[in-house]
Scaffold this motif. Structure first.
Motif, mmCIF file in Angstrom:
data_model
loop_
_atom_site.group_PDB
_atom_site.id
_atom_site.type_symbol
_atom_site.label_atom_id
_atom_site.label_comp_id
_atom_site.label_asym_id
_atom_site.label_seq_id
_atom_site.Cartn_x
_atom_site.Cartn_y
_atom_site.Cartn_z
ATOM 1 N N LEU A 94 0.725 -0.936 -0.035
ATOM 2 C CA LEU A 94 -0.077 0.130 0.088
ATOM 3 C C LEU A 94 0.931 1.281 0.005
ATOM 4 O O LEU A 94 2.005 1.189 0.265
ATOM 5 C CB LEU A 94 -1.089 -0.016 1.265
ATOM 6 N N PRO A 110 -7.842 0.997 1.172
ATOM 7 C CA PRO A 110 -6.899 0.137 1.489
ATOM 8 C C PRO A 110 -7.263 -1.015 2.243
ATOM 9 O O PRO A 110 -6.643 -1.996 1.773
ATOM 10 C CB PRO A 110 -6.230 1.062 3.103
ATOM 11 N N PRO A 111 -8.172 -1.077 2.810
ATOM 12 C CA PRO A 111 -8.579 -2.618 3.316
ATOM 13 C C PRO A 111 -9.081 -3.359 2.213
ATOM 14 O O PRO A 111 -8.831 -4.523 2.177
ATOM 15 C CB PRO A 111 -9.768 -2.326 4.347
ATOM 16 N N GLN A 114 -5.822 -4.496 0.589
ATOM 17 C CA GLN A 114 -5.256 -5.256 1.369
ATOM 18 C C GLN A 114 -5.542 -6.995 1.077
ATOM 19 O O GLN A 114 -4.889 -7.770 0.974
ATOM 20 C CB GLN A 114 -5.243 -5.125 2.756
ATOM 21 N N TYR A 117 -4.569 -7.895 -2.403
ATOM 22 C CA TYR A 117 -3.056 -8.134 -2.607
ATOM 23 C C TYR A 117 -2.781 -9.483 -1.800
ATOM 24 O O TYR A 117 -1.637 -10.024 -2.067
ATOM 25 C CB TYR A 117 -2.314 -6.757 -2.139
ATOM 26 N N GLY A 118 -3.217 -9.657 -0.679
ATOM 27 C CA GLY A 118 -3.103 -10.843 0.261
ATOM 28 C C GLY A 118 -3.563 -11.808 -0.456
ATOM 29 O O GLY A 118 -2.870 -12.847 -0.571
#
Length: 144
Positions: A94, A110-111, A114, A117-118
């Motif tokens: 991020l 952002p969440p 996340q 991307y995770g």
């Protein structure tokens, strides 16, 4: 932002060691010899070997005939092991500063990212877990 080549260098080093170490007394090689194969400075190799050593993928040998050797058989070292040993940062990060908390995108993005991307990194690690250094060596020799 340049992409990291630490993993590629680490895989090269481990694959070269898998080929070379059985032919050497005690299975020990030096960072200078590895660096010659990778065509880089031995300092680069020593930095990467540090992460591989902490993960138990290589072992340091001190004294007469000092150097490094594989810490496990090449059949038991996966590319996931290598990735986790030498890539300290996430695959995609991020932004380094917090976005505006007054903006709905700044608060909500952002969440969401996340999670995306995770999952992407998790899928990559699953694939890397299916390939060993022994597999890489076999395919490399076949390609050469």
């Amino acid at each position: 932002m340049a992409a990291s080549s630490r993993m590629t260098v680490a895989i090269h080093a481990l694959t070269w060691m898998a080929l070379t170490c059985p032919r050497r007394p005690g299975g020990v090689v030096t960072s200078d010899k590895i660096a010659a194969s990778v065509n880089t400075n031995p300092v680069v190799i020593r930095r990467i070997l540090g992460g591989l050593r902490e993960a138990g993928l290589v072992v340091s040998v001190r004294g007469q005939g000092a150097g490094v050797k594989l810490g496990r058989p090449p059949e038991s070292i996966t590319l996931k092991d290598v990735y986790e040993a030498v890539e300290p940062e996430p695959l995609i990060a991020l932004h380094s500063t917090l976005p505006s908390q007054e903006c709905p995108v700044g608060v909500g993005l952002p969440p969401v990212l996340q999670g995306v991307y995770g999952r992407a990194e998790g899928a990559m690690k699953e694939e890397l877990a299916t390939i060993t250094i022994a597999d890489v060596l076999k395919k490399t020799l076949a390609a050469a």
